[in-house]
Design a protein around this motif. Structure first.
Motif, short mmCIF file in Angstrom:
data_model
loop_
_atom_site.label_atom_id
_atom_site.label_comp_id
_atom_site.label_asym_id
_atom_site.label_seq_id
_atom_site.Cartn_x
_atom_site.Cartn_y
_atom_site.Cartn_z
N PHE A 21 0.85 -1.20 0.00
CA PHE A 21 0.00 0.00 0.00
C PHE A 21 0.88 1.24 0.00
N ALA A 22 0.69 2.07 -1.01
CA ALA A 22 1.49 3.28 -1.14
C ALA A 22 1.13 4.27 -0.04
N LYS A 23 2.14 4.91 0.49
CA LYS A 23 1.93 5.91 1.53
C LYS A 23 2.40 7.26 1.00
N SER A 24 1.42 8.13 0.76
CA SER A 24 1.79 9.46 0.28
C SER A 24 2.09 10.35 1.48
N MET A 25 2.95 11.32 1.27
CA MET A 25 3.33 12.18 2.39
C MET A 25 3.01 13.64 2.11
N ASN A 26 2.29 13.91 1.01
CA ASN A 26 1.99 15.31 0.73
C ASN A 26 0.75 15.76 1.48
N PHE A 81 0.88 18.23 8.69
CA PHE A 81 2.28 17.88 8.48
C PHE A 81 2.35 16.58 7.69
N PRO A 82 3.30 16.46 6.76
CA PRO A 82 3.44 15.20 6.01
C PRO A 82 3.77 14.03 6.94
N PHE A 106 8.43 23.03 6.81
CA PHE A 106 7.01 23.10 6.50
C PHE A 106 6.57 24.54 6.73
N ASN A 107 6.06 25.17 5.66
CA ASN A 107 5.67 26.59 5.73
C ASN A 107 4.26 26.77 5.20
N VAL A 108 3.47 27.57 5.89
CA VAL A 108 2.17 28.01 5.40
C VAL A 108 2.37 29.43 4.86
N ILE A 109 2.09 29.63 3.57
CA ILE A 109 2.35 30.91 2.91
C ILE A 109 1.03 31.51 2.46
N LEU A 126 8.59 16.79 12.86
CA LEU A 126 8.84 15.35 12.95
C LEU A 126 8.17 14.73 14.18
N ALA A 127 7.97 15.53 15.22
CA ALA A 127 7.31 15.01 16.42
C ALA A 127 5.79 14.95 16.25
N ASN A 128 5.29 15.58 15.17
CA ASN A 128 3.84 15.63 14.97
C ASN A 128 3.45 15.26 13.54
N ARG A 129 4.10 14.22 12.99
CA ARG A 129 3.83 13.78 11.64
C ARG A 129 2.36 13.41 11.47
N ASN A 130 1.80 13.82 10.33
CA ASN A 130 0.40 13.53 9.97
C ASN A 130 -0.62 14.32 10.79
#
Length: 561
Positions: free
Chosen positions: A178-183, A217-218, A229-232, A288-292
């Protein structure tokens, strides 16, 4: 005896044939290099390119399968096939020529997003690349095996496995992965939109708008050790950001992010375009501490004096930018999301062009004859207020033919710096929210009587599903206006964007006029101060006073005598 010899010879031949048949059957059932099975990759967006790169191949001898051996790919060889490292996997993924190498894994013709390939026994690195520029999905590298399983042993030989011989009851299996997308995705909305459309709304100049942005977060894998990771968020010149109002929440986080520790907020306004770009940047450790985990950003901005009017939209655009390669540190972007904001004008420019004004209200004075028709001349200098029926009420003031007080002219009607000429008689109001208003004359020009009637004005807007303005209607209830017993028709005009020409179309509801006229009448003439009538009365009065005084003194003299 001869018969017996023939019988034994026949039996020996049959045994030999049978023995050969058993050998042939045994050879057909043992593991061979041509063994293959179908691998299946699930969870990939339809139309993507999926390829398999062999990182380990099977080994066979005359007795059957003996195990796997690593294959060099892109200059990298997996050292321990049972435990390939993230660094090894990513090195291979970055080294291969994704356009020209690998084995194609083809999308199913019956089920979208499921990719399959019939592959020889071995281990494969599966890579998914984007289908098109609009698809920003990024997938983690995957490993899939085509392997032998032996009945009764519990050993499926998926990775390095043991030997499989002709004596084993085995099967060739293809792994399903199963593919895992990170976007991440991103959404944007107007909170408590008055129009009922959370992508498009109308606002009075000076009012604040609350925005909510949602993203995530990815789901970074362990090979990502440092990420961004930036919100613009970009606001057009008609919107003024309140940077102090920004709040950030991370759903499911053990600890909520702290400003200037876990994230920063930077706002920069371009001196030419006057656009403001706000960037919210998170630290690598917090990401990294809060992935997904979901990220929610909320803030306010006010509509300002640079806002476009009517169909001239004011926009707010947001996207997320994130690391999508652990080796190169390259970044991907989400699709941009946009909200639309409008403010309306009466007798004002439409669609960003001053050369064309809407002309809803006209102040008129004396009548004049043109050919066979009688018309009323535009009248400048009358002061009007337009008051909203909101709490608190907003009051806008204008002078006919001069412009808005505080924007175009001062309270005496003197033009301010940069003011544009207003057509004679028209009443310009700008920066209006949709809703109900009351129009009233508060000061008449010199020599004219005040028209005290309160005139209802209504602005209504219709939006497309994407938040863009479809049309708006301005209604002036002229039936409330009376001048010398004359009633004026109700005026209604709907302005609509032409999808083909991208220009404005106007539908006028009042068949008598394209403009609502608000009449004034001249004050009735009085005798001028110091005229002959006044002199006569003055002389007569003086004469009476003199006669009375004479009689008084004459009477006193008689008494004295």
């Amino acid at each position: 005896m001869k018969k017996m010899k023939k019988f034994l010879a026949m039996m020996l031949a049959m045994v030999m044939v049978l023995g050969m048949s058993v050998t042939a059957l045994a050879e057909q059932s043992k593991p061979v290099e041509t063994d293959s099975a179908v691998i299946t990759v699930n969870g990939v967006k339809t139309g993507a390119t999926v390829k398999a790169y062999k990182i380990a191949e099977g080994k066979w001898n005359d007795f059957g399968f003996t195990g796997y051996s690593a294959v060099e790919v892109g200059g990298v060889t997996i050292k321990d096939l049972a435990n390939p490292t993230a660094e090894e996997v990513m090195s291979i993924a970055n080294a291969v020529d994704k356009e020209n190498e690998g084995i194609s894994v083809v999308e199913s013709t019956t089920t979208a997003g499921i990719y399959t390939a019939d592959l020889p026994v071995g281990m494969y690195l599966i890579l998914v690349t984007k289908n098109a520029s609009e698809d920003m999905t990024v997938y983690n590298p995957m490993i899939a095996s085509v392997y032998y399983s032996v009945e009764g042993t519990g050993d499926n030989n998926e990775a390095i496995g043991g030997a499989v011989s002709a004596e084993d009851k085995f099967e060739v299996n293809g792994q399903e992965i199963f593919a895992k997308s990170m976007n991440p995705n991103i959404t944007k909305e107007i909170v408590n939109s008055g129009s009922g459309n959370n992508l498009g709304d109308d606002t009075a100049i000076g009012d604040s708008i609350t925005f909510r942005v949602k993203t995530a977060f990815p789901g970074y894998s362990d090979e990502y050790t440092k990420v961004e990771f930036n919100v613009i968020d970009t606001l057009s010149k008609g919107l003024t950001l309140d940077a102090e109002s920004v709040t950030v929440e991370v759903t499911g986080a053990k600890e909520q992010p702290v400003k200037d520790t876990d994230y920063t907020v930077e706002a920069v306004t371009d001196s030419d375009s006057k656009e403001t770009t706000m960037t919210i940047s998170f630290t690598s450790n917090y990401i990294l501490a809060n992935r997904n985990n979901e990220v929610i950003v909320q803030y306010t901005a006010a509509l300002n004096g640079d806002a476009g009017l009517n169909f001239d939209e004011n926009t707010n655009t947001v996207k997320a930018e994130y690391t999508n390669n652990p080796t190169t540190g390259s970044k991907g972007e989400t699709e941009e999301k946009k909200t639309y904001h409008y403010t309306f004008g009466i007798d004002a420019s439409i669609n960003g062009s001053w050369d064309e004004i809407t002309k809803e209200l006209l102040k008129t004075g004396e009548e004049f004859v043109t050919g066979s028709t009688t018309e009323k001349a535009p009248l400048d200098g009358a002061t009007f207020t337009l008051t909203s029926k909101t709490t608190p009420a907003k009051v806008y003031t204008t002078i006919s033919g001069k412009g808005e007080v505080g924007k175009d002219v001062d309270e005496n009607g003197n033009a301010l710096a940069g003011a544009k000429e207003i057509p004679s008689g028209y009443l310009k109001f700008t920066g209006l929210d949709a809703g109900e208003y009351v129009l009233q004359e508060t000061k008449a020009p010199e020599g004219y009587s005040l028209n005290p009637v309160e005139i209802p004005v209504k602005i209504e807007a219709v939006y497309n599903t994407d938040g863009t303005l479809s049309s708006y209607t301005i209604t002036v209830d002229g039936t409330k206006i009376e001048s010398d017993g004359e009633k004026v028709s109700k005026y209604e005009a709907t302005y609509e964007k032409n999808d083909e020409t991208d220009e404005m179309d106007k539908t006028v509801g009042n068949v008598n006029s394209n403009t609502q006229q608000i009449p004034n009448t001249k004050i009735i003439g009085l005798p001028s101060t110091g005229g002959i009538g006044t002199t006569i009365f003055t002389i007569g009065g003086c004469a009476i006073m003199i006669i009375a005084a004479g009689l008084f003194f004459a009477s006193r003299r008689k008494k004295v005598k």
